[in-house]
Design a protein around this motif. Sequence first.
Motif, PDB file in Angstrom:
ATOM      1  N   VAL A  45       0.683  -1.080   0.023  1.00 43.02           N
ATOM      2  CA  VAL A  45       0.155   0.005   0.076  1.00 43.02           C
ATOM      3  C   VAL A  45       0.737   1.318   0.098  1.00 43.02           C
ATOM      4  CG1 VAL A  45      -2.065  -1.153   1.146  1.00 43.02           C
ATOM      5  CG2 VAL A  45      -0.352  -0.082   2.608  1.00 43.02           C
ATOM      6  N   ASN A  46       2.051   1.177   0.208  1.00 41.32           N
ATOM      7  CA  ASN A  46       3.026   2.511   0.240  1.00 41.32           C
ATOM      8  C   ASN A  46       3.210   2.884  -1.336  1.00 41.32           C
ATOM      9  OD1 ASN A  46       4.696  -0.054   0.202  1.00 41.32           O
ATOM     10  ND2 ASN A  46       6.316   1.323  -0.052  1.00 41.32           N
ATOM     11  N   ALA A  59      14.116   0.526  -1.878  1.00 41.70           N
ATOM     12  CA  ALA A  59      15.347   0.361  -0.842  1.00 41.70           C
ATOM     13  C   ALA A  59      15.094   0.204   0.442  1.00 41.70           C
ATOM     14  CB  ALA A  59      16.240   1.404  -1.220  1.00 41.70           C
ATOM     15  N   ARG A  60      14.096   1.409   0.896  1.00 41.06           N
ATOM     16  CA  ARG A  60      14.257   1.347   2.427  1.00 41.06           C
ATOM     17  C   ARG A  60      13.098   0.155   3.071  1.00 41.06           C
ATOM     18  NH1 ARG A  60      13.095   6.267   2.520  1.00 41.06           N
ATOM     19  NH2 ARG A  60      15.241   7.047   3.060  1.00 41.06           N
ATOM     20  N   PRO A  61      12.067   0.100   2.204  1.00 43.63           N
ATOM     21  CA  PRO A  61      11.153  -1.064   2.863  1.00 43.63           C
ATOM     22  C   PRO A  61      11.680  -2.478   2.833  1.00 43.63           C
ATOM     23  CG  PRO A  61       9.850   0.486   1.443  1.00 43.63           C
ATOM     24  CD  PRO A  61      11.320   0.826   1.201  1.00 43.63           C
ATOM     25  N   ALA A  62      12.464  -2.710   1.705  1.00 42.06           N
ATOM     26  CA  ALA A  62      13.095  -3.854   1.454  1.00 42.06           C
ATOM     27  C   ALA A  62      14.259  -4.119   2.462  1.00 42.06           C
ATOM     28  CB  ALA A  62      14.053  -4.046   0.223  1.00 42.06           C
ATOM     29  N   ALA A  63      14.814  -2.883   3.058  1.00 45.11           N
ATOM     30  CA  ALA A  63      15.997  -2.841   4.148  1.00 45.11           C
ATOM     31  C   ALA A  63      15.094  -3.412   5.279  1.00 45.11           C
ATOM     32  CB  ALA A  63      16.665  -1.780   4.210  1.00 45.11           C
ATOM     33  N   LEU A  97       4.615  -4.784   8.951  1.00 43.62           N
ATOM     34  CA  LEU A  97       5.465  -3.694   8.054  1.00 43.62           C
ATOM     35  C   LEU A  97       4.511  -3.229   6.849  1.00 43.62           C
ATOM     36  CD1 LEU A  97       9.056  -5.054   8.417  1.00 43.62           C
ATOM     37  CD2 LEU A  97       8.450  -2.973   9.481  1.00 43.62           C
ATOM     38  N   VAL A  98       4.102  -4.282   5.984  1.00 47.15           N
ATOM     39  CA  VAL A  98       3.332  -4.060   4.952  1.00 47.15           C
ATOM     40  C   VAL A  98       2.331  -3.079   5.042  1.00 47.15           C
ATOM     41  CG1 VAL A  98       2.040  -5.189   2.939  1.00 47.15           C
ATOM     42  CG2 VAL A  98       4.338  -6.163   3.479  1.00 47.15           C
ATOM     43  N   LEU A  99       1.344  -3.655   5.974  1.00 48.98           N
ATOM     44  CA  LEU A  99       0.106  -3.015   6.362  1.00 48.98           C
ATOM     45  C   LEU A  99       0.021  -1.519   6.890  1.00 48.98           C
ATOM     46  CD1 LEU A  99      -1.687  -5.953   7.897  1.00 48.98           C
ATOM     47  CD2 LEU A  99      -2.202  -5.036   5.565  1.00 48.98           C
ATOM     48  N   ALA A 100       1.496  -1.522   7.554  1.00 50.56           N
ATOM     49  CA  ALA A 100       1.593   0.037   7.806  1.00 50.56           C
ATOM     50  C   ALA A 100       2.420   0.734   6.830  1.00 50.56           C
ATOM     51  CB  ALA A 100       2.621  -0.057   9.281  1.00 50.56           C
ATOM     52  N   LEU A 133       3.130   5.999   4.730  1.00 55.68           N
ATOM     53  CA  LEU A 133       1.994   6.671   4.493  1.00 55.68           C
ATOM     54  C   LEU A 133       1.500   7.988   5.347  1.00 55.68           C
ATOM     55  CD1 LEU A 133      -0.276   3.177   4.981  1.00 55.68           C
ATOM     56  CD2 LEU A 133       0.659   4.270   3.008  1.00 55.68           C
ATOM     57  N   GLU A 134       1.029   8.766   4.363  1.00 56.75           N
ATOM     58  CA  GLU A 134       0.592  10.103   4.995  1.00 56.75           C
ATOM     59  C   GLU A 134      -0.430   9.970   5.991  1.00 56.75           C
ATOM     60  OE1 GLU A 134      -0.310  12.795   2.037  1.00 56.75           O
ATOM     61  OE2 GLU A 134       1.561  12.840   1.035  1.00 56.75           O
TER      62      GLU A 134
END
Length: 238
Positions: free
Chosen positions: A156-157, A163-167, A227-230, A235-236
Amino acid sequence: MIGIVVVSHSAALAAAAVALAEEMVHGSGPVVAVAAGAAGGFGTDATEVSAALARAASPDGVLVLMDLGSAVLSSELALELSSPTHPVRLSSAPLVEGLVAAVVRAAGGADLETVAREAEAALLPKATALAEHGLSAAPAPALVAVPGASVRLTLVNPQGLHARPAAQIATAVGALAAEVAVEAGGRRADAASSLELMTLAAGQGTEITVSATGADAEQAIATVSELVLAGFGELEAS
């Protein structure tokens, strides 16, 4: 946790590369010591590299990343001068991509050999992306079924698994007793590898399948799901 040394001809380049890598783990990663810009200019110095090796010293070992040819020579001489008692590995990894990959994997608790291997494969996401546009040749990872706990999630982001979410995923699952995989678009990636996750090219709205086996499988699924749901904190606020 292993230590990391960056040997560069340019202090500015080294500082920027370290800042980029540390942004991926928000201060929870390994010690990264820099030896760059000999005598305040451009170049490398074996004495400075030796001092950096001492600052990054860890019983788990130290990985050394270098930019240009003479950086390798300075690093080799530094090893002779310092004679460290812990393992030290000089890596052929690309400096910037390799450093980002190494910091993320080390933050997850990986050993020296694993971190070095991750760093040295750091050009894989770029090669894969270019291959998809017919600009390079790189085989796509095969889809392999993984039994055990699993969940389907939608990214959802705004930018998906960049790079950052993967990290964030790699760091979170790297510390768990579980083998975790993320699948998307017919590809499978090791969730403990930020590099492999980025090769999925999974953007916003992509459905991914997260699978895990091992003692911490359920915890791994829950952690990645959170992590994914957040939206990975991207997310703004409403």
